[in-house]
Design a protein around this motif. Sequence first.
Motif: not given
Length: 248
Positions: A29-36, A175-182
């Motif tokens: 939520g903070f950076a838009g990436f890095g969760a995985a 990156t948020v839209v890409f990672l959520t959708a994929t």
Amino acid sequence: MLDALLTALATPGLVWLVLITIVAGVVYGFAGFGAALVYMPVSVIFLAPVIAIAAFSVSAMSSLVTVFPKALPLVNRKAVTVLILSATVSASLGIWVLRVADVTAIRWVVVGVCAITLAALIAGWRYKVEPTTGTRALVGGAAGFIGGLSGLTGPIMVLFQLAGRDSIATTRATTVVFLTATSLLMLPLMAVQGVLTAPAVALGLVLLIPYGVGALIGQALFRPDRERFYRVIAYGIIGLATLAGVPL
């Protein structure tokens, strides 16, 4: 399904899995990436990679109501659609490799991808030309294959985005839209290949709320004008998670 939920609640290390999922959500939520990157190295300490990846994809459904709605209006929809479609096509091959490969080897792949991506991001590599549709398709395809294999759909995509010329708000939104959708599109691909099992779905549902809460916290902390600060924080958390996941 009730039995699967009870089994999920009895998962060894569940407390640690919940905590790392919350942290992963905050980073996302903070950076838009890095969760995985945060979740995978730690989760495979307690779970088989197949279960860890499938459960994470289920928990990512929470992004649809947390960070995805605010990100969607900020993206180049044509460009992100090419990335998503190419990633979805190649993910099936990655999932197949996941099913037949050695578990320890996959853990090393996870750690290696995390470390290489982190080093590249810190080095600050940038490109100066406008990417073509073909370039985006190649990037999406590579990201999808790695994502199917290791659960890390983001690293190649994130490196591609951060190396470009978009504003940090647009980069984060893309990156948020890409990672959520994929993550969501990967669920039926996993189901077809027998990876999306009842225990994985149950564990993902258990982790869905912690991930969503973390993402909301991270989104509230995001400030477009403090790029350097949030990059440093995200890189530090990713680095610690990578070290924790080394299979020694």
